[in-house]
Design a protein around this motif. Sequence first.
Motif, PDB file in Angstrom:
ATOM      1  N   ARG A   1      11.396 -31.617  24.347  1.00  0.00           N
ATOM      2  CA  ARG A   1      10.849 -32.528  23.335  1.00  0.00           C
ATOM      3  C   ARG A   1      11.854 -32.743  22.193  1.00  0.00           C
ATOM      4  NH1 ARG A   1       6.145 -34.564  22.439  1.00  0.00           N
ATOM      5  NH2 ARG A   1       5.045 -33.211  23.872  1.00  0.00           N
ATOM      6  N   TRP A   2      12.516 -31.666  21.753  1.00  0.00           N
ATOM      7  CA  TRP A   2      13.442 -31.762  20.628  1.00  0.00           C
ATOM      8  C   TRP A   2      14.812 -32.298  21.018  1.00  0.00           C
ATOM      9  CZ3 TRP A   2      12.964 -31.178  15.392  1.00  0.00           C
ATOM     10  CH2 TRP A   2      11.691 -30.866  14.963  1.00  0.00           C
ATOM     11  N   ARG A   3      15.155 -32.316  22.298  1.00  0.00           N
ATOM     12  CA  ARG A   3      16.469 -32.783  22.739  1.00  0.00           C
ATOM     13  C   ARG A   3      16.524 -34.283  22.995  1.00  0.00           C
ATOM     14  NH1 ARG A   3      20.979 -29.407  22.658  1.00  0.00           N
ATOM     15  NH2 ARG A   3      20.155 -27.310  22.587  1.00  0.00           N
TER      16      ARG A   3
ATOM     17  N   ASN B   1      16.005 -38.045  21.934  1.00  0.00           N
ATOM     18  CA  ASN B   1      15.801 -38.987  20.853  1.00  0.00           C
ATOM     19  C   ASN B   1      15.297 -40.298  21.447  1.00  0.00           C
ATOM     20  OD1 ASN B   1      16.839 -37.150  18.942  1.00  0.00           O
ATOM     21  ND2 ASN B   1      18.894 -37.691  19.550  1.00  0.00           N
TER      22      ASN B   1
ATOM     23  N   ASP C   1      13.545 -42.360  16.395  1.00  0.00           N
ATOM     24  CA  ASP C   1      12.995 -41.021  16.222  1.00  0.00           C
ATOM     25  C   ASP C   1      14.056 -40.012  16.651  1.00  0.00           C
ATOM     26  OD1 ASP C   1      11.633 -38.633  16.204  1.00  0.00           O
ATOM     27  OD2 ASP C   1      10.051 -39.268  17.583  1.00  0.00           O
TER      28      ASP C   1
ATOM     29  N   LYS D   1      13.846 -36.785  15.677  1.00  0.00           N
ATOM     30  CA  LYS D   1      13.102 -35.531  15.512  1.00  0.00           C
ATOM     31  C   LYS D   1      13.248 -34.935  14.112  1.00  0.00           C
ATOM     32  CE  LYS D   1      11.887 -35.859  19.768  1.00  0.00           C
ATOM     33  NZ  LYS D   1      11.830 -37.281  20.002  1.00  0.00           N
TER      34      LYS D   1
ATOM     35  N   PHE E   1      11.733 -35.268   9.040  1.00  0.00           N
ATOM     36  CA  PHE E   1      11.052 -34.637  10.166  1.00  0.00           C
ATOM     37  C   PHE E   1      10.219 -35.623  10.989  1.00  0.00           C
ATOM     38  CE2 PHE E   1      11.641 -31.325   6.941  1.00  0.00           C
ATOM     39  CZ  PHE E   1      12.547 -30.554   7.629  1.00  0.00           C
ATOM     40  N   ALA E   2      10.516 -36.902  10.844  1.00  0.00           N
ATOM     41  CA  ALA E   2       9.851 -37.968  11.607  1.00  0.00           C
ATOM     42  C   ALA E   2       8.330 -37.899  11.480  1.00  0.00           C
ATOM     43  CB  ALA E   2      10.284 -37.931  13.073  1.00  0.00           C
TER      44      ALA E   2
ATOM     45  N   ARG F   1       5.660 -42.298  15.870  1.00  0.00           N
ATOM     46  CA  ARG F   1       5.249 -42.173  17.282  1.00  0.00           C
ATOM     47  C   ARG F   1       5.785 -43.360  18.045  1.00  0.00           C
ATOM     48  NH1 ARG F   1       2.955 -39.943  21.357  1.00  0.00           N
ATOM     49  NH2 ARG F   1       1.376 -40.963  22.619  1.00  0.00           N
TER      50      ARG F   1
END
Length: 111
Positions: free
Chosen positions: A46-48, A50, A70, A72, A98-99, A103
């Motif tokens: 999820r964090w990797r 964009n 986004d 992240k 932190f976005a 969404r």
Amino acid sequence: MTLRKLIDDKGRLTPGVIDHPVDEINYLDYDLRSVMDRPRSRLARRWRFNQFQFVSAMAPGWVFGMALVDLKLVANGFFYLYDFETGTKYEQSFLQPFARGTRIEPLPEHG
């Protein structure tokens, strides 16, 4: 009706040209690996990844574009309108730490 996903059941992208529309960008199903070839966690996946959405329109005399990005740790949104005849550019952008509240839907045709 079966959704046509970008990532297959084995967590891989299909190489080559896709001859049909993709209904879902299921990036969390990608088999992301560490440099030691170990599977990465769902949180790491999820964090990797964009994401962004960009839309542009053009007519004689002007061009318009806008995007939502986004990353992240931060989200960025911007738009611009450029008038070719006068050379004037109108633009606005914002950053969201932190976005928060950002969404981007994984459904290209319905997001």
